[in-house]
Design a protein around this motif. Structure first.
Motif, mmCIF file in Angstrom:
data_model
loop_
_atom_site.group_PDB
_atom_site.id
_atom_site.type_symbol
_atom_site.label_atom_id
_atom_site.label_comp_id
_atom_site.label_asym_id
_atom_site.label_seq_id
_atom_site.Cartn_x
_atom_site.Cartn_y
_atom_site.Cartn_z
ATOM 1 N N UNK A 28 0.734 -1.170 0.013
ATOM 2 C CA UNK A 28 -0.016 0.037 0.031
ATOM 3 C C UNK A 28 0.755 1.179 -0.032
ATOM 4 N N UNK A 29 2.161 1.081 0.228
ATOM 5 C CA UNK A 29 3.120 2.332 0.293
ATOM 6 C C UNK A 29 3.674 2.549 -1.051
ATOM 7 N N UNK A 45 -5.752 -8.629 -7.669
ATOM 8 C CA UNK A 45 -4.926 -7.566 -7.176
ATOM 9 C C UNK A 45 -5.165 -7.293 -5.639
ATOM 10 N N UNK A 46 -4.408 -7.639 -4.760
ATOM 11 C CA UNK A 46 -4.638 -7.386 -3.411
ATOM 12 C C UNK A 46 -3.563 -6.189 -2.940
ATOM 13 N N UNK A 47 -4.212 -5.108 -2.573
ATOM 14 C CA UNK A 47 -3.443 -3.915 -2.369
ATOM 15 C C UNK A 47 -3.261 -4.203 -0.585
ATOM 16 N N UNK A 48 -2.045 -4.076 0.126
ATOM 17 C CA UNK A 48 -1.733 -4.394 1.362
ATOM 18 C C UNK A 48 -1.577 -3.449 2.424
ATOM 19 N N UNK A 49 -2.345 -3.254 3.232
ATOM 20 C CA UNK A 49 -2.222 -2.201 4.511
ATOM 21 C C UNK A 49 -1.499 -2.887 5.684
ATOM 22 N N UNK A 50 -1.291 -4.173 5.644
ATOM 23 C CA UNK A 50 -0.727 -4.786 6.773
ATOM 24 C C UNK A 50 1.000 -4.838 6.822
ATOM 25 N N UNK A 51 1.307 -5.984 6.512
ATOM 26 C CA UNK A 51 2.638 -6.347 7.011
ATOM 27 C C UNK A 51 3.641 -5.488 6.201
ATOM 28 N N UNK A 52 3.386 -5.069 4.945
ATOM 29 C CA UNK A 52 4.486 -4.586 4.177
ATOM 30 C C UNK A 52 4.434 -2.827 4.298
ATOM 31 N N UNK A 59 -1.391 5.721 7.934
ATOM 32 C CA UNK A 59 -2.404 6.325 7.512
ATOM 33 C C UNK A 59 -2.427 6.793 6.154
ATOM 34 N N UNK A 60 -1.022 7.229 5.439
ATOM 35 C CA UNK A 60 -0.758 7.595 4.107
ATOM 36 C C UNK A 60 -1.060 6.242 3.156
ATOM 37 N N UNK A 61 -0.965 5.190 3.492
ATOM 38 C CA UNK A 61 -1.006 3.921 2.668
ATOM 39 C C UNK A 61 -2.551 3.878 2.739
ATOM 40 N N UNK A 62 -3.288 3.900 3.758
ATOM 41 C CA UNK A 62 -4.715 3.662 3.774
ATOM 42 C C UNK A 62 -5.408 4.745 3.019
ATOM 43 N N UNK A 63 -5.219 5.896 2.760
ATOM 44 C CA UNK A 63 -5.562 6.899 2.136
ATOM 45 C C UNK A 63 -5.463 6.559 0.611
#
Length: 306
Positions: A28-29, A45-52, A59-63
Motif C-alpha cells: 500500500x506504500x 490484485x491485493x493492495x496491502x495495508x498490513x505487513x508491508x 495513514x498515508x497507505x490507507x488513504x
C-alpha cells in the motif's frame, strides 16, 4: 491413461466468485504500482495495508489504497481488487474498516489477517452488511492456533474464502518454510475449506529468482486442492498460471471422461479402460473449466524489481 484420470479426479474445483488462480499482492506504500498491478494479468490484485506498511506510513497507505479502490469502477473489465486490512481487533484494523465505511470505498474483497476464530471477521462483516456492499470477506490463516480452530473459522457467516500465510505460520510454529513441513497445515486448510464449500488460496513463494521452485510449489498447491496462489511480483504470475492450467494429457483425459459420460445410459461407465462415475465426471468438468479460464488471461511481468 489411468494416471491422467487420477489427476483429473484430484483437480481443484473451478474458483467460484474468485477471479482466477493468480493473485498479486502489492504494498500500500507504492501507489505508483497500483495501476501496473491491475494491468499485470493477475486475476486478483491485493493492495496491502498490513505487513508491508510500517506503522508510521499506515495513514498515508490507507488513504492511497482507498482512493484507488473508490475510484475504480466495479464490475468492469480487469481483475478483482482486494485490500488486506490490518488485524480487525487492532487500532489500525478498526481504522481501515471505519475509513472504508465512511468513504464508501469498498473493494471487491477484503482479506482479514491473523484470523484465529470466526469472531475475528465479525467487525468487517457487520460493516459490509451495513453498507450493503458487494464485498467478499476472506480470512488469512497463518498460525497453528488458526489451523486448530479451522472448523469455527470456515463456518463463519459471510466468509467467502481462506488464504494460507506461510511466513507467519512458520514463525509461530518455530518451523522452516519448506514444502515438507507445510504440507500438513496446507492440507488441513484445504480440507476444512472444501468441507465448508469455500475456496482456499495458497501462500506466496518468496524467492523471486527461483522460478523452478515456484513452479514446483504451485503444482503442489494444485495437488492439494488450492484454487490459486499469491504472487509477490508480476514475473511470478506466468509460472503460477501455467501450473494451474491443465496440461494437454490431463485435458485429454477429462474430455474422454465427459465424452464417455455423455454416451452412457447410466451413471457409471468406462473411459480408456477406467471406471467413470459421477465424482470423476464432475472433476473432469472442473478440469475443462480450468482450461477455459487459462485462455482468458495472459499475465505479464512488466514491473521494476522491488
Amino acid at each position: 491413461m489411468q494416471v491422467s484420470l487420477d489427476r483429473a479426479r484430484s483437480a481443484p474445483p473451478a474458483p467460484t466468485g474468485l477471479g482466477g488462480p493468480t493473485w498479486l499482492v502489492t504494498p500500500g506504500t507504492a501507489p505508483e504500482r497500483f495501476t501496473t498491478a491491475v494491468g499485470s494479468g493477475a486475476e486478483v490484485v491485493l493492495l496491502d495495508l498490513e505487513d508491508s506498511v510500517p506503522a508510521a506510513a499506515k495513514s498515508d497507505a490507507r488513504a492511497a489504497v482507498l482512493a484507488f479502490a473508490g475510484g475504480r469502477a466495479k464490475g468492469g473489465a480487469g481483475p478483482l481488487l482486494g485490500v488486506r486490512i490490518n488485524s480487525a481487533d487492532g487500532t489500525e484494523g478498526r481504522r481501515d474498516i471505519a475509513a472504508m465505511a465512511e468513504q464508501g470505498a469498498w473493494p471487491d474483497l477484503v482479506v482479514v489477517p491473523k484470523v484465529e476464530s470466526g469472531t475475528d471477521i465479525a467487525a468487517i462483516a457487520r460493516a459490509v452488511r451495513a453498507a450493503a456492499a458487494a464485498t467478499h470477506i476472506w480470512a488469512l490463516v497463518e498460525s497453528p492456533r488458526a489451523i486448530v480452530g479451522l472448523p469455527g473459522i470456515v463456518r463463519a457467516p459471510d466468509l467467502a474464502g481462506v488464504l494460507f500465510g506461510a511466513a507467519d505460520y512458520a514463525a509461530a510454529a518455530g518451523c522452516r518454510i519448506t514444502s515438507r513441513v507445510l504440507w500438513y497445515p496446507r492440507a488441513q486448510l484445504v480440507t476444512a475449506a472444501a468441507a465448508a464449500g469455500i475456496p482456499a488460496v495458497d501462500s506466496p513463494y518468496f524467492s523471486l529468482d527461483d522460478p523452478a521452485g515456484l513452479h514446483r510449489e504451485s503444482l503442489e498447491a494444485v495437488e492439494l486442492g488450492f484454487v490459486g496462489k499469491v504472487a509477490v511480483h508480476p514475473r511470478q504470475l506466468p509460472v503460477i498460471a501455467q501450473a494451474f492450467a491443465p496440461g494437454p494429457h490431463e485435458l485429454q483425459a477429462a474430455r474422454a471422461v465427459l465424452a464417455a459420460a455423455a454416451g452412457a445410459s447410466g451413471s457409471i461407465t468406462t473411459a480408456d479402460g477406467a471406471m467413470v462415475g459421477p465424482p470423476l465426471v464432475e472433476a473432469a468438468r472442473a478440469v475443462v473449466r480450468r482450461a477455459e479460464r487459462s485462455t482468458d488471461s495472459t499475465p505479464t511481468s512488466d514491473w521494476n524489481a522491488s
